[in-house]
Enzyme design. Structure first.
Site, short mmCIF file in Angstrom:
data_model
loop_
_atom_site.label_atom_id
_atom_site.label_comp_id
_atom_site.label_asym_id
_atom_site.label_seq_id
_atom_site.Cartn_x
_atom_site.Cartn_y
_atom_site.Cartn_z
N ASP A 11 0.83 -1.21 0.00
CA ASP A 11 0.00 0.00 0.00
C ASP A 11 0.86 1.26 0.00
O ASP A 11 1.95 1.27 0.59
CB ASP A 11 -0.91 -0.03 1.24
CG ASP A 11 -2.07 0.94 1.10
OD1 ASP A 11 -2.31 1.46 -0.01
OD2 ASP A 11 -2.74 1.19 2.12
N GLY A 14 -0.13 5.32 -4.47
CA GLY A 14 -0.82 6.55 -4.87
C GLY A 14 -0.25 7.75 -4.12
O GLY A 14 0.04 8.79 -4.72
N ARG A 15 -0.06 7.60 -2.81
CA ARG A 15 0.47 8.71 -2.01
C ARG A 15 1.91 9.04 -2.40
O ARG A 15 2.31 10.19 -2.43
CB ARG A 15 0.38 8.37 -0.51
CG ARG A 15 -1.01 8.64 0.07
CD ARG A 15 -1.18 7.99 1.41
NE ARG A 15 -1.37 6.55 1.25
CZ ARG A 15 -1.25 5.68 2.25
NH1 ARG A 15 -0.92 6.10 3.45
NH2 ARG A 15 -1.46 4.41 2.04
N ARG A 24 -1.04 8.74 -10.39
CA ARG A 24 -1.02 7.57 -9.51
C ARG A 24 -0.36 6.36 -10.17
O ARG A 24 0.32 5.57 -9.53
CB ARG A 24 -2.45 7.21 -9.08
CG ARG A 24 -3.10 8.26 -8.17
CD ARG A 24 -4.53 7.86 -7.84
NE ARG A 24 -4.59 6.58 -7.17
CZ ARG A 24 -4.44 6.41 -5.85
NH1 ARG A 24 -4.23 7.45 -5.07
NH2 ARG A 24 -4.51 5.21 -5.33
N HIS A 28 2.37 3.23 -9.11
CA HIS A 28 2.27 1.78 -9.29
C HIS A 28 3.49 1.24 -10.05
O HIS A 28 3.98 0.16 -9.76
CB HIS A 28 0.98 1.41 -10.03
CG HIS A 28 -0.25 1.76 -9.26
ND1 HIS A 28 -0.41 1.44 -7.92
CD2 HIS A 28 -1.40 2.40 -9.61
CE1 HIS A 28 -1.59 1.87 -7.50
NE2 HIS A 28 -2.21 2.47 -8.51
N TRP A 60 -11.53 -2.35 -8.92
CA TRP A 60 -12.25 -1.96 -10.15
C TRP A 60 -12.95 -0.62 -9.96
O TRP A 60 -13.23 0.08 -10.94
CB TRP A 60 -13.30 -3.01 -10.52
CG TRP A 60 -12.73 -4.33 -10.92
CD1 TRP A 60 -12.75 -5.48 -10.18
CD2 TRP A 60 -12.07 -4.66 -12.15
NE1 TRP A 60 -12.15 -6.50 -10.87
CE2 TRP A 60 -11.72 -6.03 -12.09
CE3 TRP A 60 -11.74 -3.95 -13.30
CZ2 TRP A 60 -11.06 -6.69 -13.13
CZ3 TRP A 60 -11.08 -4.60 -14.34
CH2 TRP A 60 -10.75 -5.95 -14.25
N ARG A 62 -11.84 2.05 -8.80
CA ARG A 62 -10.94 3.20 -8.94
C ARG A 62 -11.17 3.90 -10.29
O ARG A 62 -11.79 3.32 -11.18
CB ARG A 62 -9.49 2.73 -8.83
CG ARG A 62 -9.19 2.26 -7.42
CD ARG A 62 -7.73 2.06 -7.19
NE ARG A 62 -7.53 1.82 -5.77
CZ ARG A 62 -6.39 1.96 -5.14
NH1 ARG A 62 -5.31 2.33 -5.79
NH2 ARG A 62 -6.30 1.74 -3.85
N LEU A 122 11.73 -20.01 -5.00
CA LEU A 122 10.73 -19.16 -4.32
C LEU A 122 9.40 -19.33 -5.02
O LEU A 122 9.34 -19.27 -6.25
CB LEU A 122 11.14 -17.68 -4.39
CG LEU A 122 10.14 -16.69 -3.80
CD1 LEU A 122 10.26 -16.62 -2.27
CD2 LEU A 122 10.33 -15.28 -4.37
N SER A 180 -8.14 -5.39 4.72
CA SER A 180 -8.71 -5.03 3.41
C SER A 180 -9.03 -6.22 2.51
O SER A 180 -8.65 -6.25 1.33
CB SER A 180 -7.76 -4.07 2.67
OG SER A 180 -7.61 -2.88 3.38
N GLU A 191 1.37 -13.65 11.97
CA GLU A 191 1.82 -12.48 12.72
C GLU A 191 1.66 -11.26 11.80
O GLU A 191 1.91 -11.35 10.60
CB GLU A 191 3.29 -12.65 13.13
CG GLU A 191 3.52 -13.81 14.07
CD GLU A 191 2.80 -13.65 15.41
OE1 GLU A 191 2.69 -12.51 15.89
OE2 GLU A 191 2.35 -14.67 15.95
C1 FPP Z 1 -2.08 0.07 -3.23
O1 FPP Z 1 -1.58 1.39 -3.20
C2 FPP Z 1 -1.52 -0.66 -4.35
C3 FPP Z 1 -2.24 -1.20 -5.37
C4 FPP Z 1 -3.68 -1.11 -5.47
C5 FPP Z 1 -1.57 -1.89 -6.48
C6 FPP Z 1 -0.29 -2.59 -6.15
C7 FPP Z 1 0.49 -2.77 -7.38
C8 FPP Z 1 1.84 -2.78 -7.45
C9 FPP Z 1 2.74 -2.69 -6.28
C10 FPP Z 1 2.53 -2.88 -8.75
C11 FPP Z 1 2.74 -4.27 -9.14
C12 FPP Z 1 1.49 -4.72 -9.70
C13 FPP Z 1 1.30 -5.20 -10.92
C14 FPP Z 1 0.02 -4.91 -11.54
C15 FPP Z 1 2.33 -5.99 -11.64
P1 FPP Z 1 -2.63 2.58 -3.31
O2 FPP Z 1 -2.80 2.90 -4.75
O3 FPP Z 1 -3.88 2.23 -2.60
O4 FPP Z 1 -1.86 3.72 -2.59
P2 FPP Z 1 -2.50 4.89 -1.68
O5 FPP Z 1 -3.10 4.24 -0.48
O6 FPP Z 1 -1.32 5.74 -1.36
O7 FPP Z 1 -3.51 5.61 -2.55
#
Ligand code: FPP
Length: 243
Positions: A11, A14-15, A24, A28, A60, A62, A122, A180, A191
């Site tokens: 997570d 976006g921030r 955003r 990613h 979806w 978003r 892995l 979530s 843990e």
């Molecule tokens: C949450 O951050 C992250 C996601 C919804 C997507 C995670 C995806 C990646 C780490 C890239 C790798 C993925 C693929 C598709 C290969 P957020 O957008 O909710 O961040 P925020 O809370 O700051 O808004």
């Protein structure tokens, strides 16, 4: 002790992007870099299974450009990353509801799984269009279709992560303290480790901090501390809780 199986809610992309006045999707993209780094680190540290939440059933909702950006990122990553992962002994699994995903993405998933099936270094589970409630419901459906009674063992065998043991450690970055709709069933005794670091910034010191914190935990699986040989195994500790 190093956790056998680590699950991560990645997570904060976006921030991370907002802070830099970037779209955003750029967050990613940087998140994908962090994931690449984290896979390598997990192999170095001796982690056997890594499960990451890349796209949730709820994502979806978003904005359309962010959803299509994530789909493109996934489709692009298939072509670019799979050969390297294959060479490095990573066995890939794509976990989630395939309905609603494009044929291109689904074919990429199938090919990547087939090409890496013999790898043993892995196991990497990428949860994409995944939700914990969906997983439990589809497992119940499959058990019912086979005429099996709905028992914990029977359901567990039909869940989408039945090929690996449950996660020992869940890491969530980005400062939020919630699950979530991630692995609702499988996290029963995991843990939990929450980090304020935004996912694109997650690096070796943060992973090591989580692994060190895990090593200091006493896992009781419903038993008392005395039963599992914990430090408080003296008579005065007979009120030990059973969580
Ligand atoms: C949450 O951050 C992250 C996601 C919804 C997507 C995670 C995806 C990646 C780490 C890239 C790798 C993925 C693929 C598709 C290969 P957020 O957008 O909710 O961040 P925020 O809370 O700051 O808004």
């Amino acid at each position: 002790m190093v956790p056998h199986h680590i699950a991560i809610v990645m997570d904060g992309n976006g921030r991370w992007a907002n802070k830099r006045f970037m779209p955003r999707v750029a967050g990613h993209r940087q998140g994908l870099e962090a994931l690449r780094r984290c896979i390598r680190l997990c192999m170095d540290r001796g982690v056997a299974v890594l499960t990451v939440f890349a796209f949730s059933s709820e994502n979806w909702a978003r904005p359309a450009d962010e959803v299509s950006g994530l789909m493109d990122l996934m489709a692009g990553a298939m072509g670019r990353e799979v050969p390297t992962l294959k060479q490095n002994g990573v066995q890939l699994h794509f976990v989630g509801d395939r309905r609603g995903l494009s044929d291109k993405v689904c074919q990429g998933f199938d090919q990547a799984e087939a090409q890496t099936a013999d790898n043993r270094r892995l196991v990497l589970n990428v949860c994409f269009n995944y939700g914990g409630r969906w997983d439990i419901a589809q497992a119940a459906d499959r058990a019912a279709a086979k005429g099996l009674p709905i028992t914990p063992e029977g359901l567990a065998a039909e869940l989408s992560l039945a090929h690996v043991p449950d996660p020992d450690l869940l890491i969530r970055t980005g400062g939020e303290l919630r699950v979530s709709n991630f692995l609702l069933w499988q996290l029963a005794y995991s843990e939990l480790h929450f980090s304020d670091v935004l996912w694109p910034d997650f690096d070796a010191p943060h992973l090591d901090e989580a692994i060190t914190a895990f090593a200091g935990r006493e896992r009781r699986f419903g038993k008392t501390s005395a039963q599992v040989g914990g430090v408080s195994a003296d008579p005065g500790a007979s009120v030990a809780t059973s969580t």
